[in-house]
Design a protein around this motif. Structure first.
Motif, mmCIF file in Angstrom:
data_model
loop_
_atom_site.group_PDB
_atom_site.id
_atom_site.type_symbol
_atom_site.label_atom_id
_atom_site.label_comp_id
_atom_site.label_asym_id
_atom_site.label_seq_id
_atom_site.Cartn_x
_atom_site.Cartn_y
_atom_site.Cartn_z
ATOM 1 N N UNK B 46 0.856 -1.190 0.000
ATOM 2 C CA UNK B 46 0.000 0.000 0.000
ATOM 3 C C UNK B 46 0.893 1.241 0.000
ATOM 4 N N UNK B 52 -0.500 3.346 6.439
ATOM 5 C CA UNK B 52 0.445 2.309 6.851
ATOM 6 C C UNK B 52 1.881 2.725 6.541
ATOM 7 N N UNK B 53 2.783 2.192 7.332
ATOM 8 C CA UNK B 53 4.198 2.371 6.996
ATOM 9 C C UNK B 53 4.984 1.172 7.502
ATOM 10 N N UNK B 126 -8.323 9.363 10.045
ATOM 11 C CA UNK B 126 -8.349 7.932 9.709
ATOM 12 C C UNK B 126 -7.831 7.103 10.886
ATOM 13 N N UNK B 127 -6.958 7.723 11.688
ATOM 14 C CA UNK B 127 -6.449 7.087 12.899
ATOM 15 C C UNK B 127 -5.733 5.763 12.596
ATOM 16 N N UNK B 128 -4.922 5.806 11.589
ATOM 17 C CA UNK B 128 -4.141 4.620 11.204
ATOM 18 C C UNK B 128 -2.682 5.043 10.987
ATOM 19 N N UNK B 129 -1.860 4.080 10.658
ATOM 20 C CA UNK B 129 -0.472 4.355 10.282
ATOM 21 C C UNK B 129 0.267 5.220 11.286
ATOM 22 N N UNK B 131 -0.610 7.870 12.768
ATOM 23 C CA UNK B 131 -1.463 8.711 13.625
ATOM 24 C C UNK B 131 -1.037 8.654 15.096
ATOM 25 N N UNK B 132 -0.548 7.496 15.557
ATOM 26 C CA UNK B 132 -0.186 7.344 16.969
ATOM 27 C C UNK B 132 0.866 8.362 17.426
ATOM 28 N N UNK B 135 -1.535 11.774 17.739
ATOM 29 C CA UNK B 135 -2.971 11.901 18.033
ATOM 30 C C UNK B 135 -3.304 12.184 19.497
ATOM 31 N N UNK B 188 -9.238 6.365 0.338
ATOM 32 C CA UNK B 188 -8.357 5.279 0.790
ATOM 33 C C UNK B 188 -8.162 4.189 -0.266
#
Lengths: 336, 528
Positions: B46, B52-53, B126-129, B131-132, B135, B188
């Motif tokens: 992706x 994502x990473x 989106x709160x993914x990848x 984001x942590x 956030x 997305x």
């Protein structure tokens, strides 16, 4: 014959449903939280929950199963939790490569295995027979993975005759899809340079994959030919002065082919499973490689889809063999 | 020879000639341009920077996108990129970034403050990848466009590592993303295999599971660190087997390979026409103890095991390419100190600590969990078996797949006595390592120690919310000492990263903050 086909079809549907249940249960009781893995190592609990909800993993298992079965019946195998892509799209992308590889391998195995089995039986206890038997025994014992690496090192690295892996050279565009099989599509499109390139890439993985099947076909075919050649009707044919080529090629081989056919059907299914190893060695972009990648990340939906797809192919192969078997031997039709 | 046989042999010869080909001995070319071929084993599933990473994904994201800032060099420094300058308010809450004026997306749209706001908002929502990273401190509504070239972030509370995470937040073109939105998915689905970036390369081919090709943007707004056009693009090709990667490098089918084993790396390093890069990583390897487990909750037993372990074995296992840790922080982490009294093999001390433990005579079995098929970790297990025999402790080696390891380590009840873990912090800020010993990390793969010390937790919290670096430095020095004293793991080593490439590849720039197989395509070119 119709009743026979109907019975076999119903049996296949039942088997497929059982396979769906088994793959679903195994995938969901296996340890590991796919949502946590997909969210990444640093993700917060809230982020993991977001992904879990997005993929319906927060619902009770029976409900998840019903949703899954409902989707499968409509041709929807869900989305990969890691990429978000639809699994069906991935299967459409990867399965033709596997099918092409297995098809080439089974063709290699039949075209080499049947004549060698016949030759070995006809020349029983000669050096030809001994060499063929040694070859067939080693073929069953040699791991595909190791054989693939050896072929790769010798023919690709040492001699430079074949590419190390992949389906086409890096700078070559695949032919516009018709069947999605590169060799077939390139011929249909008149791109014969691409056909040759695709064949060059196909040789080593197909040889690695076909080796165990080739060995089994030789062994079974030889044994059956030996038994058939000792039958009274063969002796009778010889007494009537029919040419040896005709006796072996027509009268004996037809009967000896029955167990060989069953073996080919089984081997076709095993080959589909065996592609995992060969595709990894040769970076063959098929479902085997896809299965490995998704399995190591506990990506349920693709794992279940690949299992069901390969199981389905295995069943279809055996179904076809059953039909051929029934056609060749009418006694079989009433027994299954 | 009968005609049939003659035809068969002739046909076979023709086929063999047609099917076989000579080995390649130089880089690929496309339309007269030199194409660099990088070979790795990890696919790029992706491209979406908000979702994502990992090493291969981020390599591609960095080629296609730009961020406000960028990590460069050793030790890694945060350098201006899309942002030409930035400032923070005295209280550390308001951060203002001035953007360069000439940056543009691949479709020609300007990279402005609104694009930055949109990109941060998208990732946070989106709160993914990634984001942590932000956030907990940044709300989407607190990102303000001051003018077309100025963007302002107001944090909920002071957060010192803020800038250190920005190189991983890539800027997307809002128009392209939203034009491809389906059912409110913020684009997305489209962003999986497409890009909307302004980076030095644009996407040319995305052949999932096979290869990914990017073409150099000739009029890249920042220019390139080399004159002329010595490179037209980069192909990232997947070859999973290490032996096949080595073969591809030798044959010239690959220009850079990223996944050689230590032995294979040593072999190719001696070959003519091949250069190598061997550099220390930010990654630390440790054997995490479950400090809330039946055995390893005993500090004296943890110390006994730590002193019984032969640390020189790391160097033997990695053919001399490992450096022992002298702190829980690895060498390029800001504020790292040499902690006095780091355990090294000392059998007398090990026995002394064991005598003070609940198992003074040993006679127990400890479980060692490692990644199935990871040869080096298996060898470490064998070293453990051999070393702990000296203090009458046996070791049970349990190989597990990574998902199963993560599952085992997610609860203190199931986390094993010892677990082999490589951990790479996301930034060079000391908080990125210190937080691994905070209860908020429990259950994550680097938090399988479940170590709890309220005083340490308080210090970590205090340090991350302090702005003054001098004050922070002192706090982190204390934190490092406390962690070593608690011995929640065997502090292992920093494995050096090794990358092999053809000698005509120039401009290779290493930075330890990158993940194990992550490289920067931007400065690379072919000097031949």
């Amino acid at each position: 014959m119709l009743l026979f086909l109907l019975r076999r079809s119903l049996f296949m549907v039942g088997m497929l449903f059982a396979l769906l249940i088994i793959t679903f249960v195994i995938s969901h009781v296996a340890p590991g939280d796919p949502a946590a893995l997909a969210a990444g190592p640093d993700a917060s609990a809230e982020m993991i929950e977001t992904i879990r909800k997005e993929h319906g993993l927060d619902k009770p298992l029976p409900q998840q199963f019903l949703i899954y079965v409902g989707g499968v019946l409509q041709g929807d195998f869900g989305n990969s939790i890691h990429t978000g892509r639809e699994v069906v799209d991935d299967l459409v992308r990867f399965f033709p490569a596997t099918f092409e590889l297995v098809l080439a391998s089974i063709l290699f195995a039949i075209l080499l295995g049947v004549p060698l089995g016949v030759l070995s039986a006809v020349k029983q206890n000669t050096w030809i027979d001994h060499v063929t038997r040694v070859f067939s025994v080693s073929g069953v014992g040699v791991p595909m993975f190791w054989l693939g690496l050896m072929l790769q090192l010798f023919f690709a690295l040492q001699l430079g005759w074949f590419p190390l892996g992949g389906q086409l050279d890096m700078m070559t565009d695949p032919p516009a899809p018709i069947t999605h099989l590169y060799t077939v599509d390139s011929i249909l499109r008149g791109q014969f340079d691409v056909t040759l390139e695709a064949l060059r890439h196909l040789v080593l993985p197909a040889l690695s994959l076909c080796f165990p099947a080739l060995a089994s076909i030789i062994r079974v075919n030889r044994a059956e030919m030996l038994e058939t050649l000792n039958q009274d009707y063969i002796t009778n044919a010889r007494a009537q002065g029919i040419s040896p080529l005709r006796i072996v090629g027509l009268y004996a081989l037809k009967n000896a082919m029955l167990p060989t056919l069953a073996m080919i059907g089984l081997r076709f299914g095993w080959m589909l499973g065996g592609t995992v190893l060969v595709e990894t060695v040769f970076d063959w972009p098929g479902v085997g490689l896809y299965a490995v990648q998704t399995a190591v990340s506990s990506d349920f939906e693709p794992i279940m889809a690949v299992t069901v797809l390969l199981g389905f192919c295995f069943m279809v192969a055996n179904f076809v063999i059953d039909i051929v078997y029934g056609w060749l031997d009418p006694r079989v039709r009433g027994t299954t | 020879m009968k005609p049939l046989w003659r035809m068969a042999v002739g046909g076979a010869l023709i086929a063999a000639t047609a099917l076989t080909g000579a080995a390649a001995d130089a880089f690929e070319r496309a339309d007269g341009e030199k194409i660099l071929v990088v070979v790795g084993r990890q696919p790029v599933p992706i491209l979406d920077p908000s979702v994502k990473y990992d090493a291969s994904i981020r390599t591609m994201q960095q080629a296609l996108y730009d961020a406000l800032l960028k990590y460069e060099g050793t030790p890694p420094q945060v350098k201006p990129w899309l942002a030409e300058s930035w400032s923070a308010s005295d209280d550390g809450l308001v951060w203002t970034f001035k953007l360069v004026k000439n940056a543009k997306f691949h479709n020609g749209d300007p990279v402005d403050a609104e694009a930055v706001r949109f990109s941060f908002e998208r990732t946070l929502k989106l709160n993914k990848g990634p984001a942590w990273m932000l956030n907990a401190f940044l709300k989407p509504e607190n990102i303000k466009v001051v003018d077309s070239n100025t963007i302002q972030f107001t944090l909920d509370r002071p957060y010192s590592p803020f800038v250190s995470f920005l190189p991983w937040w890539y800027i997307m073109n809002p128009k392209q993303v939203m034009a491809n939105e389906v059912d409110g998915d913020s684009g997305q689905k489209w962003m999986i295999e497409h890009e909307a970036g302004s980076g030095p390369f644009k996407l040319k081919r995305f052949e999932q599971g096979k290869l990914y090709e990017v073409a150099r943007v000739k009029d890249y707004w920042k220019g390139f660190p080399y004159p002329g056009d010595p490179i037209g693009g980069v192909i990232y090709k997947l070859i999973r087997e290490s032996a096949a990667q080595r073969a591809a490098l030798i044959r010239g089918e690959a220009d850079i390979v990223l996944g050689l084993s230590a032995d294979e790396f040593d072999q190719v390093a001696k070959m003519k026409g091949i250069d190598t890069s061997t550099q220390p990583a930010l990654t630390a390897f440790g054997l995490k103890f479950n400090t809330q487990g039946k055995f390893m909750s005993d500090i004296n037993l943890r110390k006994a095991v730590a002193y019984a372990f032969d640390y020189d074995s790391f160097n033997k296992i990695y053919n001399g390419r490992a450096t022992l840790q002298t702190s829980p922080f690895t060498d390029n982490v800001k504020g790292k100190i040499e902690v006095p009294g780091m355990p090294r093999r000392d059998l007398a001390k090990a026995k002394e600590y064991l005598a003070k433990s609940q198992w003074p005579d040993g006679g127990i079995e400890l479980e060692y969990v490692y990644v199935q098929g990871f040869e080096e970790e298996r060898k470490m297990g064998l070293v453990l078996i051999d070393n702990l025999k000296d203090i009458n402790i046996t070791v049970k080696m349990v190989p597990l797949t990574w998902p199963n390891m993560v599952a085992r380590g997610s609860k203190k009840e199931t986390s094993p006595d010892m677990m082999a873990i490589f951990a790479t912090p996301a930034s060079t800020d000391p908080d990125a390592v210190a937080i691994q010993y905070h209860p908020s990390s429990w259950g994550k793969y680097f938090g399988t120690h479940f170590y709890e010390d309220p005083e340490l937790t308080k210090l970590i919290d205090e340090a991350r919310f302090t702005i003054d670096w001098d004050v922070r430095a002192k706090l982190y020095a204390e934190i490092q000492k406390m962690i070593v004293a608690a011995q929640p793991e065997i502090f292992g080593m920093m494995r050096e990263r090794h990358i092999a490439y053809r000698d005509y590849v120039k401009g290779f720039a290493y930075s330890p903050v990158r993940m194990t197989t992550e490289i920067d395509y931007y400065p690379l070119y072919i000097g031949k």
